[in-house]
Design a protein around this motif. Sequence first.
Motif, PDB file in Angstrom:
ATOM      1  N   LEU A 145       0.029   0.651  -5.832  1.00  0.00           N
ATOM      2  CA  LEU A 145       0.906   0.411  -4.690  1.00  0.00           C
ATOM      3  C   LEU A 145       1.385  -1.035  -4.727  1.00  0.00           C
ATOM      4  O   LEU A 145       1.375  -1.746  -3.724  1.00  0.00           O
ATOM      5  N   ASN A 146       1.815  -1.465  -5.907  1.00  0.00           N
ATOM      6  CA  ASN A 146       2.101  -2.881  -6.110  1.00  0.00           C
ATOM      7  C   ASN A 146       3.399  -3.097  -6.898  1.00  0.00           C
ATOM      8  O   ASN A 146       3.493  -4.000  -7.726  1.00  0.00           O
ATOM      9  N   GLY A 147       4.405  -2.262  -6.626  1.00  0.00           N
ATOM     10  CA  GLY A 147       5.680  -2.408  -7.316  1.00  0.00           C
ATOM     11  C   GLY A 147       6.353  -3.736  -7.047  1.00  0.00           C
ATOM     12  O   GLY A 147       7.169  -4.194  -7.853  1.00  0.00           O
ATOM     13  N   ALA A 148       6.043  -4.381  -5.929  1.00  0.00           N
ATOM     14  CA  ALA A 148       6.618  -5.688  -5.618  1.00  0.00           C
ATOM     15  C   ALA A 148       6.058  -6.779  -6.515  1.00  0.00           C
ATOM     16  O   ALA A 148       6.629  -7.869  -6.603  1.00  0.00           O
ATOM     17  N   TYR A 149       4.932  -6.503  -7.157  1.00  0.00           N
ATOM     18  CA  TYR A 149       4.353  -7.419  -8.142  1.00  0.00           C
ATOM     19  C   TYR A 149       5.025  -7.219  -9.494  1.00  0.00           C
ATOM     20  O   TYR A 149       5.518  -8.152 -10.119  1.00  0.00           O
ATOM     21  N   MET A 150       5.072  -5.976  -9.930  1.00  0.00           N
ATOM     22  CA  MET A 150       5.707  -5.634 -11.204  1.00  0.00           C
ATOM     23  C   MET A 150       5.768  -4.111 -11.310  1.00  0.00           C
ATOM     24  O   MET A 150       4.807  -3.433 -10.978  1.00  0.00           O
ATOM     25  N   SER A 151       6.898  -3.603 -11.767  1.00  0.00           N
ATOM     26  CA  SER A 151       7.018  -2.150 -11.916  1.00  0.00           C
ATOM     27  C   SER A 151       6.356  -1.691 -13.212  1.00  0.00           C
ATOM     28  O   SER A 151       6.328  -2.425 -14.196  1.00  0.00           O
ATOM     29  N   ASP A 204      18.693 -13.779  -2.846  1.00  0.00           N
ATOM     30  CA  ASP A 204      17.773 -13.349  -3.897  1.00  0.00           C
ATOM     31  C   ASP A 204      17.446 -11.878  -3.626  1.00  0.00           C
ATOM     32  O   ASP A 204      16.736 -11.556  -2.678  1.00  0.00           O
ATOM     33  N   GLY A 205      17.983 -11.004  -4.455  1.00  0.00           N
ATOM     34  CA  GLY A 205      17.790  -9.576  -4.258  1.00  0.00           C
ATOM     35  C   GLY A 205      16.666  -8.984  -5.072  1.00  0.00           C
ATOM     36  O   GLY A 205      16.540  -7.751  -5.149  1.00  0.00           O
ATOM     37  N   THR A 206      15.833  -9.839  -5.664  1.00  0.00           N
ATOM     38  CA  THR A 206      14.788  -9.364  -6.577  1.00  0.00           C
ATOM     39  C   THR A 206      13.876  -8.317  -5.938  1.00  0.00           C
ATOM     40  O   THR A 206      13.457  -7.368  -6.599  1.00  0.00           O
ATOM     41  N   GLN A 207      13.577  -8.489  -4.639  1.00  0.00           N
ATOM     42  CA  GLN A 207      12.612  -7.585  -4.005  1.00  0.00           C
ATOM     43  C   GLN A 207      13.250  -6.418  -3.256  1.00  0.00           C
ATOM     44  O   GLN A 207      12.576  -5.752  -2.477  1.00  0.00           O
ATOM     45  N   SER A 208      14.541  -6.155  -3.495  1.00  0.00           N
ATOM     46  CA  SER A 208      15.102  -4.969  -2.842  1.00  0.00           C
ATOM     47  C   SER A 208      16.118  -4.220  -3.702  1.00  0.00           C
ATOM     48  O   SER A 208      16.212  -2.996  -3.608  1.00  0.00           O
ATOM     49  N   CYS A 261      18.991 -11.316  -9.189  1.00  0.00           N
ATOM     50  CA  CYS A 261      17.943 -10.294  -9.293  1.00  0.00           C
ATOM     51  C   CYS A 261      17.199 -10.394 -10.623  1.00  0.00           C
ATOM     52  O   CYS A 261      17.797 -10.195 -11.680  1.00  0.00           O
ATOM     53  N   ALA A 262      15.900 -10.678 -10.564  1.00  0.00           N
ATOM     54  CA  ALA A 262      15.054 -10.459 -11.736  1.00  0.00           C
ATOM     55  C   ALA A 262      14.901  -8.952 -11.903  1.00  0.00           C
ATOM     56  O   ALA A 262      14.933  -8.201 -10.926  1.00  0.00           O
ATOM     57  N   SER A 263      14.714  -8.493 -13.130  1.00  0.00           N
ATOM     58  CA  SER A 263      14.761  -7.043 -13.363  1.00  0.00           C
ATOM     59  C   SER A 263      13.403  -6.358 -13.405  1.00  0.00           C
ATOM     60  O   SER A 263      13.333  -5.129 -13.397  1.00  0.00           O
ATOM     61  N   TYR A 264      12.308  -7.119 -13.437  1.00  0.00           N
ATOM     62  CA  TYR A 264      11.017  -6.503 -13.739  1.00  0.00           C
ATOM     63  C   TYR A 264      10.322  -5.882 -12.533  1.00  0.00           C
ATOM     64  O   TYR A 264       9.221  -5.334 -12.645  1.00  0.00           O
ATOM     65  N   LYS A 265      10.970  -5.937 -11.373  1.00  0.00           N
ATOM     66  CA  LYS A 265      10.390  -5.312 -10.192  1.00  0.00           C
ATOM     67  C   LYS A 265      11.134  -4.017  -9.878  1.00  0.00           C
ATOM     68  O   LYS A 265      10.915  -2.995 -10.519  1.00  0.00           O
ATOM     69  N   TRP A 266      12.066  -4.054  -8.943  1.00  0.00           N
ATOM     70  CA  TRP A 266      12.690  -2.832  -8.451  1.00  0.00           C
ATOM     71  C   TRP A 266      13.848  -2.343  -9.314  1.00  0.00           C
ATOM     72  O   TRP A 266      14.329  -1.221  -9.118  1.00  0.00           O
ATOM     73  N   LEU A 267      14.293  -3.145 -10.264  1.00  0.00           N
ATOM     74  CA  LEU A 267      15.262  -2.654 -11.242  1.00  0.00           C
ATOM     75  C   LEU A 267      14.566  -1.946 -12.405  1.00  0.00           C
ATOM     76  O   LEU A 267      15.227  -1.437 -13.311  1.00  0.00           O
ATOM     77  N   LEU A 268      13.214  -1.973 -12.399  1.00  0.00           N
ATOM     78  CA  LEU A 268      12.388  -1.236 -13.363  1.00  0.00           C
ATOM     79  C   LEU A 268      12.623  -1.672 -14.804  1.00  0.00           C
ATOM     80  O   LEU A 268      12.367  -0.921 -15.750  1.00  0.00           O
ATOM     81  N   ASN A 322      -0.927 -13.543   5.732  1.00  0.00           N
ATOM     82  CA  ASN A 322      -1.700 -12.635   6.584  1.00  0.00           C
ATOM     83  C   ASN A 322      -1.250 -11.183   6.430  1.00  0.00           C
ATOM     84  O   ASN A 322      -1.500 -10.362   7.307  1.00  0.00           O
ATOM     85  N   PHE A 323      -0.585 -10.904   5.331  1.00  0.00           N
ATOM     86  CA  PHE A 323      -0.049  -9.566   5.122  1.00  0.00           C
ATOM     87  C   PHE A 323      -0.615  -8.944   3.845  1.00  0.00           C
ATOM     88  O   PHE A 323      -0.719  -9.606   2.818  1.00  0.00           O
ATOM     89  N   ILE A 324      -0.996  -7.680   3.962  1.00  0.00           N
ATOM     90  CA  ILE A 324      -1.250  -6.886   2.775  1.00  0.00           C
ATOM     91  C   ILE A 324       0.069  -6.217   2.420  1.00  0.00           C
ATOM     92  O   ILE A 324       0.648  -5.494   3.235  1.00  0.00           O
ATOM     93  N   ARG A 325       0.558  -6.466   1.235  1.00  0.00           N
ATOM     94  CA  ARG A 325       1.863  -5.966   0.825  1.00  0.00           C
ATOM     95  C   ARG A 325       1.679  -4.632   0.101  1.00  0.00           C
ATOM     96  O   ARG A 325       1.232  -4.593  -1.037  1.00  0.00           O
ATOM     97  N   VAL A 326       2.031  -3.567   0.790  1.00  0.00           N
ATOM     98  CA  VAL A 326       1.953  -2.227   0.224  1.00  0.00           C
ATOM     99  C   VAL A 326       3.339  -1.874  -0.297  1.00  0.00           C
ATOM    100  O   VAL A 326       4.295  -1.797   0.474  1.00  0.00           O
ATOM    101  N   SER A 327       3.461  -1.688  -1.598  1.00  0.00           N
ATOM    102  CA  SER A 327       4.803  -1.491  -2.172  1.00  0.00           C
ATOM    103  C   SER A 327       4.812  -0.275  -3.104  1.00  0.00           C
ATOM    104  O   SER A 327       4.606  -0.380  -4.305  1.00  0.00           O
ATOM    105  N   PRO A 328       5.073   0.901  -2.515  1.00  0.00           N
ATOM    106  CA  PRO A 328       5.083   2.151  -3.280  1.00  0.00           C
ATOM    107  C   PRO A 328       6.431   2.411  -3.941  1.00  0.00           C
ATOM    108  O   PRO A 328       7.425   1.727  -3.701  1.00  0.00           O
TER     109      PRO A 328
END
Length: 382
Positions: free
Chosen positions: A17-23, A186-190, A208-215, A356-362
């Motif tokens: 559940l960590n796509g925001a880190y790296m796909s 910066d659209g890297t995270q969306s 946009c960096a490509s290694y996150k949501w651009l897969l 203070n956030f747990i980042r859940v990124s499915p």
Amino acid sequence: MKNQNHLFSLPENLHYLNGAYMSPNLKAVEQAGIEGVLRKSDPTSIKESDFFEPALEIKSLFGKLINSPASQNALIPSASYGLINALRNVPFRSGQYAIMVSEEFPSDHLALRKICQDHKADLKVIPPPEFIKGRTLKWTEDIIESITEETAVVVMSSIHWMQGLKFDLRAIGEKCRSTHTYFIVDGTQSVGAMPMDVQEFNIDALICASYKWLLGPYSSGLAYYSEKLNQGEPIEHSWMTRKDSHDFDKLTSYPEDYGSGAMRYNVGEFSNFIALPMLKAALEQILKWKVENIQTYCFELLEPLRAFQKRKGLEMEDEINMSSHLYGLFLPESLLTPKLKNDFKTNNIHVSTRGNFIRVSPHVYNTVPDIEAFIKVLDTHL
């Protein structure tokens, strides 16, 4: 939209559940990379046209995602590279200042801070409201109120990279237009998981960096530069960004003119024969899925988590103001213990902790059991 796990090679029993880190790689992206590596074993397989045509195809695919012409898109190696290319061409008048939000991604903050130092301009950082529910709207209002004709540029992520808050880019872009302020996002995270329209939002540069949501692969990315930046000065002076550079018989004529649109902002050696086929495969799959479907899939996936938050009385923002592919779960600092993080790892659950956030990124490779496994561990600490 149905689960798409079969298109990936994630290990079994892994709750990623960590796509925001790296796909993870799509199988198609992995195969494209392998084939790209093998091509150079026989250099004769790489034609002169391969230096330019695949790149143009990538720019066209990216344009379909963000509503931009291919000619205004550029290939970059990193978000920081794309950002500084835009920021160096923002005109500052004496007394003007720049704006960004607090706890912004480091590359964004550091790049804008350097530009402000160069121009002896103030950097105004807009803090979030102290409350959680209603934070997105109030934060957006504070940003808009801070933009005046003395604002040279606003730099911000399309959603908050730690919290997943969906800033009102349309309203911020309209204010920037009215004050002649440059708007750099910066659209890297969306981008790739949420709709983006650079025309509708009046964005002057989208990075946009490509290694996150651009897969896509690491050390590659894409950027949009509006026509306002078409006469800017790039940070590189590559032969490949010049007019008629595709004509190898004229290389030593050393042309002064750049290619049309945003071609001047391409990184040198942009025709990466390994990375570009990987990025192409990723973009084609995203366009086939459609980002609206990705977002809806993730929203439905998170329903058990939102129900759990309400049941436990945890503070939460209204769901309409939160992205679903990057969801910031606010927890009091007393609960964010090393034991909680270790319990996630022990149960093969991969999420990120940011502030203070747990980042859940499915993403579309996740299933309801992934969310339920996360909730089960979290529940033991509440």
